[in-house]
Design a protein around this motif. Sequence first.
Motif, short mmCIF file in Angstrom:
data_model
loop_
_atom_site.label_atom_id
_atom_site.label_comp_id
_atom_site.label_asym_id
_atom_site.label_seq_id
_atom_site.Cartn_x
_atom_site.Cartn_y
_atom_site.Cartn_z
N PHE A 52 0.85 -1.19 0.00
CA PHE A 52 0.00 0.00 0.00
C PHE A 52 0.88 1.24 0.00
O PHE A 52 1.74 1.40 0.87
CB PHE A 52 -0.91 -0.01 1.23
N THR A 53 0.67 2.11 -0.98
CA THR A 53 1.47 3.32 -1.09
C THR A 53 0.59 4.48 -1.53
O THR A 53 -0.57 4.26 -1.93
CB THR A 53 2.67 3.09 -2.04
N GLY A 54 1.10 5.71 -1.45
CA GLY A 54 0.28 6.87 -1.81
C GLY A 54 -1.01 6.88 -1.00
O GLY A 54 -1.04 6.47 0.17
N ALA A 55 -2.11 7.32 -1.65
CA ALA A 55 -3.40 7.36 -0.96
C ALA A 55 -3.90 5.95 -0.64
O ALA A 55 -4.84 5.79 0.14
CB ALA A 55 -4.42 8.11 -1.81
N GLY A 56 -3.26 4.93 -1.22
CA GLY A 56 -3.65 3.55 -0.96
C GLY A 56 -3.50 3.13 0.50
O GLY A 56 -4.18 2.22 0.96
N VAL A 57 -2.63 3.84 1.26
CA VAL A 57 -2.46 3.47 2.67
C VAL A 57 -3.75 3.66 3.48
O VAL A 57 -3.91 3.07 4.54
CB VAL A 57 -1.30 4.24 3.37
N ASN A 58 -4.67 4.46 2.94
CA ASN A 58 -5.93 4.68 3.66
C ASN A 58 -6.79 3.42 3.76
O ASN A 58 -7.76 3.39 4.51
CB ASN A 58 -6.71 5.82 3.03
N TRP A 59 -6.46 2.40 2.95
CA TRP A 59 -7.11 1.09 3.10
C TRP A 59 -6.89 0.53 4.50
O TRP A 59 -7.67 -0.27 5.00
CB TRP A 59 -6.50 0.10 2.09
N LEU A 60 -5.78 0.91 5.12
CA LEU A 60 -5.33 0.24 6.34
C LEU A 60 -5.85 0.87 7.62
O LEU A 60 -5.56 0.39 8.71
CB LEU A 60 -3.78 0.25 6.36
N ARG A 61 -6.64 1.95 7.51
CA ARG A 61 -7.08 2.64 8.72
C ARG A 61 -8.18 1.85 9.44
O ARG A 61 -9.10 1.35 8.82
CB ARG A 61 -7.55 4.05 8.39
N LYS A 62 -8.04 1.75 10.75
CA LYS A 62 -9.02 1.02 11.57
C LYS A 62 -10.30 1.84 11.77
O LYS A 62 -10.23 3.05 11.89
CB LYS A 62 -8.43 0.72 12.96
N GLY A 63 -11.43 1.14 11.85
CA GLY A 63 -12.70 1.78 12.23
C GLY A 63 -13.53 2.31 11.08
O GLY A 63 -14.38 3.18 11.26
N GLN A 64 -13.32 1.78 9.86
CA GLN A 64 -14.08 2.24 8.69
C GLN A 64 -15.56 1.82 8.81
O GLN A 64 -15.85 0.68 9.14
CB GLN A 64 -13.47 1.67 7.41
N ARG A 65 -16.47 2.77 8.53
CA ARG A 65 -17.91 2.48 8.57
C ARG A 65 -18.57 2.98 7.28
O ARG A 65 -19.11 4.08 7.23
CB ARG A 65 -18.54 3.16 9.79
N PRO A 66 -18.51 2.17 6.22
CA PRO A 66 -18.98 2.65 4.92
C PRO A 66 -20.47 2.47 4.64
O PRO A 66 -20.90 2.62 3.50
CB PRO A 66 -18.14 1.83 3.93
N ASP A 67 -21.28 2.17 5.65
CA ASP A 67 -22.73 1.98 5.41
C ASP A 67 -23.32 3.18 4.66
O ASP A 67 -24.12 3.01 3.75
CB ASP A 67 -23.50 1.84 6.74
N GLY A 68 -22.90 4.38 5.07
CA GLY A 68 -23.47 5.59 4.49
C GLY A 68 -23.14 5.80 3.02
O GLY A 68 -23.83 6.57 2.34
N VAL A 69 -22.11 5.14 2.51
CA VAL A 69 -21.79 5.27 1.09
C VAL A 69 -22.15 3.98 0.34
O VAL A 69 -21.85 3.84 -0.84
CB VAL A 69 -20.30 5.64 0.84
N GLY A 70 -22.80 3.06 1.04
CA GLY A 70 -23.34 1.86 0.38
C GLY A 70 -22.30 0.91 -0.17
O GLY A 70 -22.52 0.29 -1.20
N GLN A 71 -21.15 0.82 0.50
CA GLN A 71 -20.12 -0.13 0.05
C GLN A 71 -19.73 -1.07 1.18
O GLN A 71 -19.98 -0.80 2.35
CB GLN A 71 -18.87 0.62 -0.43
N LYS A 72 -19.10 -2.17 0.79
CA LYS A 72 -18.56 -3.10 1.78
C LYS A 72 -17.30 -2.49 2.40
O LYS A 72 -16.62 -1.68 1.76
CB LYS A 72 -18.20 -4.43 1.11
N SER A 73 -16.99 -2.89 3.62
CA SER A 73 -15.85 -2.32 4.31
C SER A 73 -14.53 -2.85 3.75
O SER A 73 -14.26 -4.05 3.79
CB SER A 73 -15.94 -2.66 5.81
N ALA A 74 -13.69 -1.94 3.24
CA ALA A 74 -12.37 -2.32 2.74
C ALA A 74 -11.55 -2.94 3.87
O ALA A 74 -10.81 -3.90 3.68
CB ALA A 74 -11.66 -1.08 2.18
N GLU A 75 -11.72 -2.36 5.07
CA GLU A 75 -10.99 -2.85 6.24
C GLU A 75 -11.37 -4.31 6.56
O GLU A 75 -10.50 -5.15 6.80
CB GLU A 75 -11.32 -1.95 7.43
N LYS A 76 -12.68 -4.58 6.55
CA LYS A 76 -13.13 -5.94 6.89
C LYS A 76 -12.70 -6.94 5.82
O LYS A 76 -12.30 -8.06 6.14
CB LYS A 76 -14.65 -5.97 7.07
N ASN A 77 -12.82 -6.54 4.55
CA ASN A 77 -12.37 -7.42 3.46
C ASN A 77 -10.89 -7.74 3.63
O ASN A 77 -10.46 -8.88 3.56
CB ASN A 77 -12.57 -6.75 2.09
#
Lengths: 93, 108, 116
Positions: free
Chosen positions: C38-63
């Motif tokens: 993970f590099t550049g803005a891609g490191v944001n995949w790794l942040r704990k506590g993602q709650r994407p319900d409001g944008v209607g997607q599956k959690s990148a963190e959980k995947n």
Amino acid sequence: MTSNSTLHILNKAPEHPRYQACINALAPSDTLVLIENGVLSAAGNQLHAPCTLYALKADIDARALEAACENLNTIDYDELVQLTATHPKIISW
Amino acid sequence: MSASNLPERNNEGFLEYATDWSSDVASVIAAEEDVSLSDNHWEIIEFLRKFYNKHEMSPPSNRLFVKAVKDALGEEKGNSIYLMQLFPGTPAKTACKIAGLPRPTNCL
Amino acid sequence: MSTLIVIDQAPYGFWTGREALDMAFSLAAFDQPAAMLFTGAGVNWLRKGQRPDGVGQKSAEKNLSAAPLFGIEALIADEHACQQYGLTESTMLPGVELVSNIRDVLGDHKHVVFAG
């Protein structure tokens, strides 16, 4: 809001070339709304906007940026629609 | 519940929304697959439901399904023969369908 | 020598990162060694506590948390990019290896594939 106020909607991460182009285009009377990957600019203190600033709550929550965004005014989708309705000019970056 | 009032499903019989699942839904889908659900089946179904809550995805292949079961429940349950006896065909596909999970991406 | 999948784009804004994750899991499904960088803005995949319900997607963190379970050999992050995006060990998924020079990581793998 003044009659020449522009609403800037920014959905690009800071490393995207259009991010800086947007920041450079901001006037003090404008309003900037961060949506989608635009909210990532709040992480790591990268954001320096010289105008009124909002960020979309759903996108902050999705990216776990609540702590980084605690000093930002957050809005929901309805409020974003309100902003688009009350600004005479809109730029979607 | 019967096949006629099941929640929305795709053309292969997988639920469109994992949140629509219930144990009644599982029993109806299992009957379609000629599977009669025993405690051993429910153990795997419960495992898959937990897996989905944690990872928001299905195990992406049969091999990784077997591996995930093995990690969670041990060698005795996490082997192809045991799982194939419970869920005939491709075990990952059949089990995910009954457990209301999306179709595993790498199962043919 | 394994395949390195590189994610340099942030989660949720584009589908390319998720396609790369699918690619990594597909490699794992066929027992092919794979690691992710993970590099550049891609490191944001790794942040704990993602709650994407409001944008209607599956959690990148959980995947992504399923990666070790499926035999992905390593999750590697560019230390500089983590600093840029305010990511620290306490705000990141556990088990991520930080590197100061991604050139070394690119050199360690036979195949390197970028997302998107």
